[in-house]
Write a protein that holds these residues in place. Structure first.
Motif, PDB file in Angstrom:
ATOM      1  N   GLU A  95       0.320   5.236   0.595  1.00 11.43           N
ATOM      2  CA  GLU A  95      -0.690   6.233   0.820  1.00 11.43           C
ATOM      3  C   GLU A  95      -0.601   7.594  -0.282  1.00 11.43           C
ATOM      4  O   GLU A  95       0.373   7.812  -0.731  1.00 11.43           O
ATOM      5  CB  GLU A  95      -0.772   6.831   2.215  1.00 11.43           C
ATOM      6  CG  GLU A  95      -0.749   5.474   3.208  1.00 11.43           C
ATOM      7  CD  GLU A  95      -0.766   5.901   4.597  1.00 11.43           C
ATOM      8  OE1 GLU A  95      -0.454   7.194   4.941  1.00 11.43           O
ATOM      9  OE2 GLU A  95      -0.871   5.334   5.675  1.00 11.43           O
ATOM     10  N   LYS A  96      -1.685   8.282  -0.243  1.00  8.53           N
ATOM     11  CA  LYS A  96      -1.745   9.558  -1.110  1.00  8.53           C
ATOM     12  C   LYS A  96      -0.656  10.595  -0.590  1.00  8.53           C
ATOM     13  O   LYS A  96      -0.118  10.874   0.384  1.00  8.53           O
ATOM     14  CB  LYS A  96      -3.106  10.238  -1.157  1.00  8.53           C
ATOM     15  CG  LYS A  96      -3.296  11.466  -1.605  1.00  8.53           C
ATOM     16  CD  LYS A  96      -4.868  11.869  -1.637  1.00  8.53           C
ATOM     17  CE  LYS A  96      -5.259  13.256  -2.214  1.00  8.53           C
ATOM     18  NZ  LYS A  96      -6.293  13.702  -2.076  1.00  8.53           N
TER      19      LYS A  96
ATOM     20  N   THR B 164       0.905  -1.161  -0.154  1.00  4.55           N
ATOM     21  CA  THR B 164       0.037  -0.140  -0.001  1.00  4.55           C
ATOM     22  C   THR B 164       0.760   1.392   0.099  1.00  4.55           C
ATOM     23  O   THR B 164       1.942   1.172   0.790  1.00  4.55           O
ATOM     24  CB  THR B 164      -1.012  -0.076   1.236  1.00  4.55           C
ATOM     25  OG1 THR B 164      -1.825  -1.167   1.194  1.00  4.55           O
ATOM     26  CG2 THR B 164      -1.820   1.397   1.178  1.00  4.55           C
TER      27      THR B 164
ATOM     28  N   ASP C 200      -4.682   6.991  -2.777  1.00  3.46           N
ATOM     29  CA  ASP C 200      -4.158   5.667  -2.216  1.00  3.46           C
ATOM     30  C   ASP C 200      -3.979   4.651  -3.242  1.00  3.46           C
ATOM     31  O   ASP C 200      -4.788   4.349  -4.132  1.00  3.46           O
ATOM     32  CB  ASP C 200      -5.302   5.568  -1.077  1.00  3.46           C
ATOM     33  CG  ASP C 200      -5.220   6.231  -0.008  1.00  3.46           C
ATOM     34  OD1 ASP C 200      -4.318   7.084   0.137  1.00  3.46           O
ATOM     35  OD2 ASP C 200      -6.317   6.349   0.793  1.00  3.46           O
TER      36      ASP C 200
END
Length: 214
Positions: free
Chosen positions: A141-142, A139, A208
């Motif tokens: 994140e933004k 992942t 994201d």
């Protein structure tokens, strides 16, 4: 030559020829078996194609066994067809086990359907590819950076699964990277196997994001 000729003559003429043909058709079980054979051989490739072929051929051989037992009363025809039915049944169970053993998380399954399956890559080969990335989706994140210009080393190859990545150089926007596109393919492709390098662009998560890295 004479011995070969006599062999073929005995092979061809040793049995009586058909002088009369049956007027009545065989029973419905025989014709059902033939239909199953025709439809069964239309199966495709891959695991599910094999399941299709072995299931229909197995049913066809089973019908032929029933036909040989009830209508023809021929033990040899029954035996051969039943053996072939058993072989198809075992193959069907084996392929089913392989399909069940090759299972992935939703994102990897969607990735296979969208990218790898159209290329003809089998599930077994795809499983090896997934194992190379430890079956992990990372992942991002933004507004976090995947790579920074002039700093991040080129030591992996990543594929974007979801989200959008912004590519910039010296603060100037170049383009976006969208799902099912590689994050670092130009940099990776420009290096020789023994070379090391660093990114010449900055990759920033516009939203994201989730990606797979090898």
């Amino acid at each position: 030559m004479g011995e070969n000729a006599s062999f073929w003559e005995s092979l061809i003429y040793a049995h009586p020829t058909c002088t009369t043909w049956k007027q009545e058709a065989e029973g419905s079980i025989y014709h059902l078996a033939s239909i199953l054979f025709v439809v069964g051989f239309m199966g495709g490739s891959g695991f599910f194609g094999l399941l299709y072929v072995f299931s229909l051929l197995g049913l066809g051989f089973l019908c032929s066994s029933v036909w040989a037992w009830l209508d023809v009363c021929a033990a040899d025809i029954f035996s051969w067809n039943f053996i072939l039915f058993a072989i198809c049944f075992v193959q069907f169970i084996y392929v089913t086990y392989q399909v069940r053993s090759v299972s992935f998380d939703r994102e990897f399954q969607e990735l296979y359907s969208a990218l790898f399956q159209p290329l003809g890559i089998s599930l077994t080969v795809y499983r090896k590819i997934v194992l190379c990335c430890d079956a992990e989706v990372v992942t991002l994140e933004k507004e976090h950076c995947y790579a920074m210009q002039g700093k991040t080393p080129i030591d992996k190859l990543s594929l974007l699964v979801s989200g959008r990545i912004r590519v910039t150089v010296d603060g100037e926007f170049l383009h976006y990277i969208f799902p099912l596109q590689f994050l670092d393919s130009p940099e990776w492709d420009s290096l020789r196997p023994t070379e090391e390098g660093i990114f010449q662009v900055t990759l920033t998560a516009e939203t994201d994001c989730r990606y797979v890295a090898w």
